[in-house]
Design a protein around this motif. Structure first.
Motif, PDB file in Angstrom:
ATOM      1  N   LEU A   1       0.830  -1.207   0.000  1.00 15.81           N
ATOM      2  CA  LEU A   1       0.000   0.000   0.000  1.00 15.81           C
ATOM      3  C   LEU A   1       0.863   1.254   0.000  1.00 15.81           C
ATOM      4  CD1 LEU A   1      -2.817   1.280   0.162  1.00 15.81           C
ATOM      5  CD2 LEU A   1      -2.669   1.074   2.647  1.00 15.81           C
ATOM      6  N   ARG A   2       1.946   1.241   0.746  1.00 19.10           N
ATOM      7  CA  ARG A   2       2.853   2.392   0.751  1.00 19.10           C
ATOM      8  C   ARG A   2       3.472   2.611  -0.623  1.00 19.10           C
ATOM      9  NH1 ARG A   2       4.399   4.610   5.626  1.00 19.10           N
ATOM     10  NH2 ARG A   2       3.638   3.519   7.485  1.00 19.10           N
ATOM     11  N   ARG A   3       3.806   1.549  -1.317  1.00 19.31           N
ATOM     12  CA  ARG A   3       4.364   1.692  -2.667  1.00 19.31           C
ATOM     13  C   ARG A   3       3.331   2.280  -3.624  1.00 19.31           C
ATOM     14  NH1 ARG A   3       7.673  -4.030  -3.638  1.00 19.31           N
ATOM     15  NH2 ARG A   3       9.070  -3.835  -1.819  1.00 19.31           N
ATOM     16  N   PHE A   4       2.079   1.857  -3.468  1.00 24.08           N
ATOM     17  CA  PHE A   4       1.031   2.398  -4.339  1.00 24.08           C
ATOM     18  C   PHE A   4       0.771   3.865  -4.052  1.00 24.08           C
ATOM     19  CE2 PHE A   4      -3.564   3.269  -4.818  1.00 24.08           C
ATOM     20  CZ  PHE A   4      -3.647   3.192  -6.201  1.00 24.08           C
ATOM     21  N   VAL A   5       0.712   4.233  -2.780  1.00 23.02           N
ATOM     22  CA  VAL A   5       0.423   5.623  -2.402  1.00 23.02           C
ATOM     23  C   VAL A   5       1.583   6.529  -2.775  1.00 23.02           C
ATOM     24  CG1 VAL A   5      -0.037   7.141  -0.440  1.00 23.02           C
ATOM     25  CG2 VAL A   5      -1.185   4.932  -0.590  1.00 23.02           C
ATOM     26  N   ARG A   6       2.795   5.996  -2.765  1.00 26.12           N
ATOM     27  CA  ARG A   6       3.963   6.809  -3.096  1.00 26.12           C
ATOM     28  C   ARG A   6       3.915   7.310  -4.539  1.00 26.12           C
ATOM     29  NH1 ARG A   6       7.709   3.216  -2.079  1.00 26.12           N
ATOM     30  NH2 ARG A   6       7.532   3.523   0.178  1.00 26.12           N
ATOM     31  N   THR A   7       3.308   6.524  -5.412  1.00 25.62           N
ATOM     32  CA  THR A   7       3.165   6.911  -6.827  1.00 25.62           C
ATOM     33  C   THR A   7       1.704   6.778  -7.239  1.00 25.62           C
ATOM     34  OG1 THR A   7       3.697   4.646  -7.502  1.00 25.62           O
ATOM     35  CG2 THR A   7       5.516   6.216  -7.383  1.00 25.62           C
ATOM     36  N   LEU A   8       0.855   7.597  -6.653  1.00 23.92           N
ATOM     37  CA  LEU A   8      -0.576   7.520  -6.943  1.00 23.92           C
ATOM     38  C   LEU A   8      -0.863   7.935  -8.379  1.00 23.92           C
ATOM     39  CD1 LEU A   8      -2.337   8.942  -3.754  1.00 23.92           C
ATOM     40  CD2 LEU A   8      -2.601   6.653  -4.705  1.00 23.92           C
ATOM     41  N   PRO A   9      -1.620   7.128  -9.122  1.00 20.79           N
ATOM     42  CA  PRO A   9      -1.989   7.543 -10.487  1.00 20.79           C
ATOM     43  C   PRO A   9      -3.044   8.642 -10.444  1.00 20.79           C
ATOM     44  CG  PRO A   9      -2.975   5.423  -9.952  1.00 20.79           C
ATOM     45  CD  PRO A   9      -2.056   5.750  -8.819  1.00 20.79           C
ATOM     46  N   PRO A  10      -3.086   9.521 -11.420  1.00 23.31           N
ATOM     47  CA  PRO A  10      -4.077  10.610 -11.405  1.00 23.31           C
ATOM     48  C   PRO A  10      -5.518  10.129 -11.481  1.00 23.31           C
ATOM     49  CG  PRO A  10      -2.304  11.060 -12.968  1.00 23.31           C
ATOM     50  CD  PRO A  10      -2.153   9.638 -12.552  1.00 23.31           C
ATOM     51  N   THR A  11      -5.737   8.911 -11.977  1.00 21.05           N
ATOM     52  CA  THR A  11      -7.110   8.406 -12.123  1.00 21.05           C
ATOM     53  C   THR A  11      -7.611   7.675 -10.879  1.00 21.05           C
ATOM     54  OG1 THR A  11      -6.233   6.386 -13.146  1.00 21.05           O
ATOM     55  CG2 THR A  11      -6.879   8.198 -14.613  1.00 21.05           C
ATOM     56  N   THR A  12      -6.905   7.790  -9.772  1.00 15.86           N
ATOM     57  CA  THR A  12      -7.358   7.150  -8.538  1.00 15.86           C
ATOM     58  C   THR A  12      -8.701   7.722  -8.104  1.00 15.86           C
ATOM     59  OG1 THR A  12      -5.062   6.816  -7.859  1.00 15.86           O
ATOM     60  CG2 THR A  12      -6.750   6.629  -6.162  1.00 15.86           C
ATOM     61  N   GLU A  13      -9.664   6.848  -7.811  1.00 17.79           N
ATOM     62  CA  GLU A  13     -11.022   7.279  -7.462  1.00 17.79           C
ATOM     63  C   GLU A  13     -11.149   7.470  -5.957  1.00 17.79           C
ATOM     64  OE1 GLU A  13     -13.858   4.569  -8.982  1.00 17.79           O
ATOM     65  OE2 GLU A  13     -13.538   5.130 -11.085  1.00 17.79           O
ATOM     66  N   LEU A  14     -11.791   8.587  -5.604  1.00 12.35           N
ATOM     67  CA  LEU A  14     -12.083   8.908  -4.206  1.00 12.35           C
ATOM     68  C   LEU A  14     -13.582   9.088  -4.049  1.00 12.35           C
ATOM     69  CD1 LEU A  14      -9.282  11.560  -3.493  1.00 12.35           C
ATOM     70  CD2 LEU A  14      -9.261   9.142  -2.868  1.00 12.35           C
ATOM     71  N   ASP A  15     -14.146   8.471  -3.033  1.00 11.32           N
ATOM     72  CA  ASP A  15     -15.562   8.626  -2.698  1.00 11.32           C
ATOM     73  C   ASP A  15     -15.661   9.580  -1.508  1.00 11.32           C
ATOM     74  OD1 ASP A  15     -16.223   6.822  -4.692  1.00 11.32           O
ATOM     75  OD2 ASP A  15     -16.165   5.101  -3.344  1.00 11.32           O
ATOM     76  N   VAL A  16     -16.017  10.826  -1.795  1.00  7.87           N
ATOM     77  CA  VAL A  16     -16.084  11.872  -0.771  1.00  7.87           C
ATOM     78  C   VAL A  16     -17.529  11.992  -0.289  1.00  7.87           C
ATOM     79  CG1 VAL A  16     -15.570  14.268  -0.235  1.00  7.87           C
ATOM     80  CG2 VAL A  16     -14.189  13.056  -1.925  1.00  7.87           C
ATOM     81  N   THR A  17     -17.749  11.806   0.996  1.00  9.86           N
ATOM     82  CA  THR A  17     -19.084  11.891   1.592  1.00  9.86           C
ATOM     83  C   THR A  17     -19.186  13.168   2.411  1.00  9.86           C
ATOM     84  OG1 THR A  17     -19.210   9.481   1.721  1.00  9.86           O
ATOM     85  CG2 THR A  17     -20.785  10.729   3.036  1.00  9.86           C
ATOM     86  N   SER A  18     -20.038  14.058   1.978  1.00 12.40           N
ATOM     87  CA  SER A  18     -20.285  15.317   2.682  1.00 12.40           C
ATOM     88  C   SER A  18     -21.687  15.291   3.292  1.00 12.40           C
ATOM     89  CB  SER A  18     -20.115  16.505   1.732  1.00 12.40           C
ATOM     90  OG  SER A  18     -20.962  16.367   0.615  1.00 12.40           O
ATOM     91  N   MET A  19     -22.118  16.460   3.820  1.00 14.12           N
ATOM     92  CA  MET A  19     -23.397  16.548   4.505  1.00 14.12           C
ATOM     93  C   MET A  19     -24.290  17.547   3.771  1.00 14.12           C
ATOM     94  SD  MET A  19     -24.019  17.126   8.591  1.00 14.12           S
ATOM     95  CE  MET A  19     -22.741  15.924   8.938  1.00 14.12           C
ATOM     96  N   SER A  20     -25.493  17.128   3.461  1.00 10.58           N
ATOM     97  CA  SER A  20     -26.409  17.975   2.699  1.00 10.58           C
ATOM     98  C   SER A  20     -27.044  19.037   3.598  1.00 10.58           C
ATOM     99  CB  SER A  20     -27.491  17.123   2.048  1.00 10.58           C
ATOM    100  OG  SER A  20     -28.326  16.546   3.030  1.00 10.58           O
ATOM    101  N   PHE A  21     -27.979  19.778   3.012  1.00  6.49           N
ATOM    102  CA  PHE A  21     -28.653  20.865   3.729  1.00  6.49           C
ATOM    103  C   PHE A  21     -29.475  20.355   4.902  1.00  6.49           C
ATOM    104  CE2 PHE A  21     -32.204  23.889   4.211  1.00  6.49           C
ATOM    105  CZ  PHE A  21     -31.483  25.043   4.455  1.00  6.49           C
ATOM    106  N   ILE A  22     -29.993  19.136   4.801  1.00  2.00           N
ATOM    107  CA  ILE A  22     -30.815  18.549   5.865  1.00  2.00           C
ATOM    108  C   ILE A  22     -30.049  17.453   6.615  1.00  2.00           C
ATOM    109  CG2 ILE A  22     -33.001  19.105   4.763  1.00  2.00           C
ATOM    110  CD1 ILE A  22     -33.106  16.261   3.682  1.00  2.00           C
TER     111      ILE A  22
END
Length: 252
Positions: free
Chosen positions: A156-177
């Motif tokens: 995992l450290r080797r992968f994170v050290r050279t992260l590809p630009p197409t790495t997908e992130l699922d960002v969870t935020s909070m809506s108005f309600i």
């Protein structure tokens, strides 16, 4: 003497016939047994061997990995998330109470007066302030990692050290309600910013995504507040710091 000779021949003849018949019966039984044996061998040779069923193959244990497919790299903390959710809901109740109960009652009694103006501001100002300051708040972020990076922490450290630009992130935020909103972004879409008095530290361009949405749908989230100091992840907490260092060059 002649009589005795005829009697002897008469006794010998049946004995010879019986011996020949016995030999013939024995030979027939042997041929029948051989035919049965050969037919059994032929039947066994032509019978197809049973193939292993798919259920047996599916019951094989899956390969073990040290990390899941979606690893949590950022978590804002249960206490902080619960407090902001309660704050949003309380602000909605305050808006409904002052906007639809108190203000109409004062308006019927006094008309357009300073009291009506104060109650109206009491309903609108908290709602706008909370929505403006808490809308970019990020509850947690998950990162999708390939199978080879899931085998051990060193991989995992080797992968994170050279992260590809197409790495997908699922960002969870909070809506108005206070409802969770999931935004699927790529690493190359994020860049560092300093907006809203330092609350927003990450942003992305949402023009193309908003153009594809219907007019009645919520706009895509373009501003995020995911401060490294607020991260409460205990396992592999260094991943988020590496991600922030990777997207640091995209600051505008």
């Amino acid at each position: 003497m002649l009589t005795l000779g005829l009697l002897r021949k008469a006794h010998r003849t049946p004995l010879r016939f019986d011996t020949l018949g016995l030999r013939n019966v024995t030979a027939r039984e042997l041929r029948l047994r051989q035919n049965v044996h050969l037919s059994g061998l032929r039947f066994e040779s032509t019978t197809p061997k049973p193939k292993p069923s798919t259920e047996a193959v599916s019951q094989l244990p899956p390969p073990k990995f040290a990390f899941p497919e979606r690893i949590c790299v950022y978590h804002a903390g249960t206490g902080r998330i619960t407090f902001l959710a309660c704050l949003k809901i309380s602000t909605l109740f305050i808006f409904v109470f002052f906007g639809f109960v108190v203000t109409p009652a004062y308006y019927e009694k006094e008309g357009l007066s300073p009291t009506v103006l104060r109650t109206t501001l009491s309903a609108i100002v908290p709602l706008v302030f909370v929505a403006y300051t808490t809308s970019p708040f990020v509850s947690f972020i998950h990162m999708r990692i390939p199978p080879f990076a899931r085998q051990s922490e060193d991989m995992l450290r080797r992968f994170v050290r050279t992260l590809p630009p197409t790495t997908e992130l699922d960002v969870t935020s909070m809506s108005f309600i206070a409802k969770p909103r999931a935004s699927k972004v790529k690493l190359e879409d994020l860049y560092r910013v300093n907006r809203r008095l330092g609350i927003v530290n990450l942003a992305r361009d949402t023009k193309a995504e908003n153009a594809a949405r219907r007019w009645y749908m919520f706009r895509a989230v373009g501003n995020f507040s995911a401060q490294p100091s607020s991260n409460t992840v205990t396992r592999a907490s260094w991943v988020w710091e590496s991600i922030m260092n990777t997207i640091k060059t995209r600051q505008v």
